[in-house]
Write a protein that holds these residues in place. Structure first.
Motif, PDB file in Angstrom:
ATOM      1  N   LYS A  66       0.832  -1.231   0.280  1.00  0.00           N
ATOM      2  CA  LYS A  66      -0.079  -0.010  -0.021  1.00  0.00           C
ATOM      3  C   LYS A  66       0.807   1.171   0.076  1.00  0.00           C
ATOM      4  O   LYS A  66       0.483   2.246  -0.686  1.00  0.00           O
ATOM      5  CB  LYS A  66      -0.986   0.020   1.348  1.00  0.00           C
ATOM      6  CG  LYS A  66      -1.901  -1.093   1.077  1.00  0.00           C
ATOM      7  CD  LYS A  66      -2.854  -0.943   2.446  1.00  0.00           C
ATOM      8  CE  LYS A  66      -4.005  -2.088   2.331  1.00  0.00           C
ATOM      9  NZ  LYS A  66      -4.596  -2.059   3.474  1.00  0.00           N
ATOM     10  N   THR A  67       1.779   1.296   0.972  1.00  0.00           N
ATOM     11  CA  THR A  67       2.672   2.636   1.127  1.00  0.00           C
ATOM     12  C   THR A  67       4.196   2.484   0.183  1.00  0.00           C
ATOM     13  O   THR A  67       4.660   3.647   0.033  1.00  0.00           O
ATOM     14  CB  THR A  67       3.190   2.655   2.568  1.00  0.00           C
ATOM     15  OG1 THR A  67       3.871   1.657   2.956  1.00  0.00           O
ATOM     16  CG2 THR A  67       1.676   2.635   3.229  1.00  0.00           C
ATOM     17  N   GLY A  68       4.441   1.232  -0.127  1.00  0.00           N
ATOM     18  CA  GLY A  68       5.830   1.147  -1.021  1.00  0.00           C
ATOM     19  C   GLY A  68       6.826   1.206  -0.021  1.00  0.00           C
ATOM     20  O   GLY A  68       8.065   1.170  -0.674  1.00  0.00           O
ATOM     21  N   ALA A  69       6.801   0.883   1.234  1.00  0.00           N
ATOM     22  CA  ALA A  69       7.852   0.878   1.990  1.00  0.00           C
ATOM     23  C   ALA A  69       8.478  -0.588   1.903  1.00  0.00           C
ATOM     24  O   ALA A  69       8.014  -1.546   1.613  1.00  0.00           O
ATOM     25  CB  ALA A  69       7.295   0.908   3.618  1.00  0.00           C
ATOM     26  N   ILE A  70       9.882  -0.330   2.068  1.00  0.00           N
ATOM     27  CA  ILE A  70      11.019  -1.599   1.772  1.00  0.00           C
ATOM     28  C   ILE A  70      11.591  -1.731   2.901  1.00  0.00           C
ATOM     29  O   ILE A  70      12.213  -0.606   3.499  1.00  0.00           O
ATOM     30  CB  ILE A  70      11.680  -1.320   0.411  1.00  0.00           C
ATOM     31  CG1 ILE A  70      10.837  -1.382  -1.009  1.00  0.00           C
ATOM     32  CG2 ILE A  70      12.528  -2.661   0.264  1.00  0.00           C
ATOM     33  CD1 ILE A  70      10.115  -2.730  -1.329  1.00  0.00           C
ATOM     34  N   ARG A  71      12.024  -2.962   3.344  1.00  0.00           N
ATOM     35  CA  ARG A  71      12.765  -3.344   4.245  1.00  0.00           C
ATOM     36  C   ARG A  71      13.486  -4.461   4.144  1.00  0.00           C
ATOM     37  O   ARG A  71      13.473  -5.233   3.349  1.00  0.00           O
ATOM     38  CB  ARG A  71      12.104  -3.362   5.586  1.00  0.00           C
ATOM     39  CG  ARG A  71      11.246  -4.549   5.906  1.00  0.00           C
ATOM     40  CD  ARG A  71      10.753  -4.543   7.410  1.00  0.00           C
ATOM     41  NE  ARG A  71       9.767  -5.866   7.822  1.00  0.00           N
ATOM     42  CZ  ARG A  71       9.230  -6.133   8.720  1.00  0.00           C
ATOM     43  NH1 ARG A  71       9.389  -5.280   9.608  1.00  0.00           N
ATOM     44  NH2 ARG A  71       8.553  -7.265   8.799  1.00  0.00           N
TER      45      ARG A  71
END
Length: 806
Positions: A167-172
């Motif tokens: 949904k937010t495009g956060a990558i970890r």
């Protein structure tokens, strides 16, 4: 027959102290040196506070989980929402960062976009093979990197919630530390000396903000902050208490000896912890500062009495001897009652609290001994006090305050009782509003970057606090059976439906990824296989496991295939909901994994911490009752009067109820740090009660057993010391409010507040109760001679003893 600890005993002690000054000073120096050698044994704890007894079922279940799967808190995560990550320059820097992190021996696995593997079916060998997601020869092509991002988000559902937020495009990235070093100093050294510098290097090179979290990271920075604050507390406590001390006494000499006493006490406190082999925890880190806060009031009491005696007859030697002779037992008993407040923690079945209770109790008695020995010896070597030093005895502001209290007690006792009843009702109503907090991070520093990062991961990935579910099928390879996998999938759907929990990870996810790979990576087939599909898949899975030395299965299933693990994450802010969440999961578990065919354990650090808070709360009442019993017993031994026991408890119970009520109205939850307030404050507040009652008992004998006259005469002596010590304790504990830890701030503020209530209660309610309960007192026989001679003796009694001893 002489009474225990009577005038003869203390007259003997006074002679020894004043006649053996060199020997005593030599012994103190020797003990200080020996304890200083123990500093090398001081270690800081590398684990979280576990408040539950080792043999409790909660810990037994947690240790059972660790025996199967090892330490679960070994994950560190690094994330960003910056879209520039999938550009050649930034991606290259990110890849280099992950490679550097993986190069350290403390790291066992790094799962990141740059080294991600995907399952590929090999029909000829009937096996699954892992192939790199990224072709390193194409990473300089920005379009290719965008395609990789799209493939990750659309075709690899296994990694959703683990490595990316669609949904937010956060990558970890997920960094798994060697489980053997998670609870050792090696973890701290790696995080501080290797990981953080590497992350800072990446930030500087790319100007991209990274967020880092995970239990090893949080624990390391949290511990570092605690260590840094020990020096802050000691320095601030010394500064504030010495300034207040000097303001009261206007004497550099008196201030200097008080600082010497408490500094030696602080040195002893570290040495005692080293000698006992205790680690510095979030609790024992407070001990050196407590030594200062408790030691200064001792110094005030002894020096104030010395000034009073010298003011009477201007004879220094006589004044020093009578400081010890007149007040020896009273000061000993008040320090014992303070120690009792901390000693209640020894009675708990918990190592952390027991060690805190032991070390504080020993140090309270040690600082009393130092005060008793060093203050008379110090003043014996210096000139007697001058008029400026004695001016505090008749300071107008102080006498005006005491006169107001005397007028209130004399003419408005009914108002005192009505006010006390109103405050009691206030406290009881407020107690009903108190909430219990099960949050691990609530007390952590709110103004730090690592706290902001925790909130980031809670928002983007539903938390970093693991909640573990262990399912024992009690059959070899039972966890791999399709029927059990479907049961686990059913349980996982229940977890997904709970908004406070993240998407779970388990053998189910791996089985789904095998099925997807069998259908050439089609994400529509990211499902559990049907019975028919299972038959085709089984040879592929078995061959894949045989070939892989480090397969993903071992993190989620035991070596014999009988025990499976489901991992989910909970937002820490939902700690208070932990019990309800577990109950909901347990209800589902009982339906699909019936006993005794299956054994299902729900555990993990957040669960253990929340249950530890509840355990501590359940034991709070019994600990306080134990403290009341011990204090009442001491008063009964000293005064042999039930009335005195009643009088000593009521004025100290009311401040505790008021503080608890205030916590309820202000929304301050019950948690380990705030629960400690009550035992500490009660033990210290009782000091004032005993000083007042001891002086009152003496004044009765001086004033022909006239009650009112004796009560009001008590204020002339005990009132000043009670006021001075309460002020020092208030500001001393307020030092803890300088902390960046919410729990330490709450502890300091609430103890300071409770002690302020306690001072007013002991100066107003206590004498009012004495006057009311002793109205029928007509002669000495109605107030029996105490078993322990806590009373301050008259000059005539001491003169007579000295005359008989000549």
């Amino acid at each position: 027959m002489k009474k225990l600890l009577g005038i003869g005993f203390w007259e003997f002690i006074a002679r020894i102290i004043l006649r053996s000054r060199i020997v005593i000073l030599g012994c103190i120096i020797l003990i200080t040196v020996l304890l200083a050698f123990q500093w090398k044994n001081i270690r800081f704890t590398q684990t979280e506070a576990n408040l539950i007894p080792a043999d409790d079922k909660v810990n037994v279940d947690y240790n059972k989980f660790l025996n199967h799967f090892g330490e679960e808190g070994n994950l560190i995560v690094i994330a960003t929402k910056d879209k520039k990550l999938f550009t050649p320059k930034v991606y290259q820097a990110w890849s280099e960062l992950m490679t550097e992190i993986k190069s350290h021996k403390q790291v066992t696995l790094v799962v990141s976009v740059d080294n991600l593997q995907k399952l590929i079916k090999n029909d000829s060998l009937e096996t699954f093979e892992l192939k790199p997601l990224v072709d390193e020869s194409k990473v300089q092509n920005e379009q290719y990197l965008k395609e990789i991002q799209t493939e990750l988000f659309t075709k690899l559902p296994f990694y959703e919630g683990l490595l990316y937020n669609k949904k937010t495009g956060a990558i970890r990235s997920a960094i798994y530390l060697d489980k053997k070093i998670v609870n050792t100093k090696a973890r701290k050294d790696y995080v501080l000396n290797d990981l953080i510098p590497a992350i800072e290097k990446f930030k500087k090179a790319t100007n991209i903000d990274l967020h880092t979290s995970g239990m090893p990271y949080i624990r390391t920075l949290n511990a570092k902050t605690i260590i840094d604050e020990i020096g802050l507390f000691i320095g601030a406590a010394l500064l504030i208490t010495s300034l207040i001390f000097f303001y009261f006494f206007r004497s550099f000499r008196a201030t200097m000896i008080s600082l010497i006493v408490v500094i030696i006490g602080v040195m002893w406190s570290f040495g005692i912890m080293g000698a006992l082999g205790y680690e510095i925890t979030v609790l024992t880190a407070l001990v050196p500062t407590l030594v200062i806060v408790i030691g200064i009031p001792n110094c005030i009491f002894f020096i104030n009495k010395y000034h009073q005696e010298y003011h009477k007859h201007a004879n220094k030697a006589k004044a020093l001897q009578r400081v010890i002779t007149k007040t020896g037992t009273a000061t000993l008993m008040t320090n014992i009652t303070t120690a009792v407040g901390f000693a209640t923690f020894i009675a708990t079945n918990n190592v952390l609290l027991r060690e805190f209770g032991v070390v504080t109790t020993i140090n309270i008695l040690a600082i009393y001994t130092l005060s008793l020995l060093l203050i008379p010896i110090f003043f014996s070597y210096i000139p007697p006090p001058i008029s400026r030093h004695l001016g505090h005895l008749e300071r107008e502001s102080l006498t005006s305050f005491l006169q107001w209290i005397i007028r209130t007690v004399k003419y408005n006792r009914l108002g005192v009782y009505i006010t006390s009843i109103c405050l009691l009702v206030f406290g009881i109503i407020g107690i009903g509003k108190i909430k219990v907090s099960g949050s691990i991070i609530e007390d952590m520093p709110k103004n730090t970057a690592f706290y902001d990062d925790i909130r980031f991961f809670e928002k983007e990935f539903d938390g970093v606090m693991p909640l573990e579910i262990m399912i024992d099928t009690k059959k070899k390879n039972g966890a791999m059976k399709l029927t059990n996998l479907r049961r686990m999938e059913d349980l996982e759907q229940t977890i997904i439906d709970i908004p406070e929990l993240s998407k779970p990870l388990s053998i189910v996810n791996i089985a789904k990824s095998f099925n997807q790979a069998y259908y050439n990576g089609n994400p529509d087939f990211y499902t559990l296989p049907s019975p028919n599909e299972e038959m085709f898949l089984l040879p592929y899975i078995k061959n894949s496991i045989k070939k892989s030395k480090d397969n993903q299965l071992k993190s989620y299933i035991s070596s014999d295939g009988s025990v499976a693990r489901i991992t989910t994450f909970i937002k820490d802010e939902n700690g208070e909901r932990m019990e309800a969440i577990e109950a909901h999961i347990r209800n589902k578990v009982n339906k699909i994994f019936p006993e005794p065919r299956y054994e299902v354990i729900i555990t993990g650090k957040p669960s253990v911490f929340q249950k530890g808070t509840k355990y501590l709360l359940d034991n709070l009442l019994s600990s306080l009752l134990f403290a009341f019993f011990l204090t009442g017993g001491l008063v009964a031994i000293m005064f042999r009067s039930f009335k005195m026991v009643l009088v000593s408890i009521i004025p100290n119970l009311l401040p505790l109820l008021m503080t608890a009520g205030l916590m309820g109205f202000l929304g301050i939850p019950l948690k380990p740090s705030t629960l400690l307030v009550f035992g500490i404050a009660f033990g210290m507040s009782v000091d004032d009660t005993l000083r007042f009652l001891a002086q009152y008992r003496l004044e009765l004998s001086r004033n022909d057993w006239k009650i009112k006259k004796s009560v009001f005469a008590t204020f002339d002596d005990a009132g000043i010391s009670m006021f001075y010590t309460s002020i020092v304790l208030f500001f001393g504990f307020s030092v803890f409010m300088l902390s960046s830890f919410g729990g330490t701030v709450a502890l300091g503020g609430l103890v300071a507040l409770t002690l302020s209530f306690g001072m007013l209660s002991n100066l107003v309610l206590l004498p009012s109760l004495v006057l009311t309960l002793n109205k029928t007192l007509a002669n000495q026989q109605e107030l029996p001679e105490p078993t322990i001679d806590i009373l301050e003796h008259t000059d005539e009694e001491i003169d007579e003893l000295e005359k008989n001893n000549k």
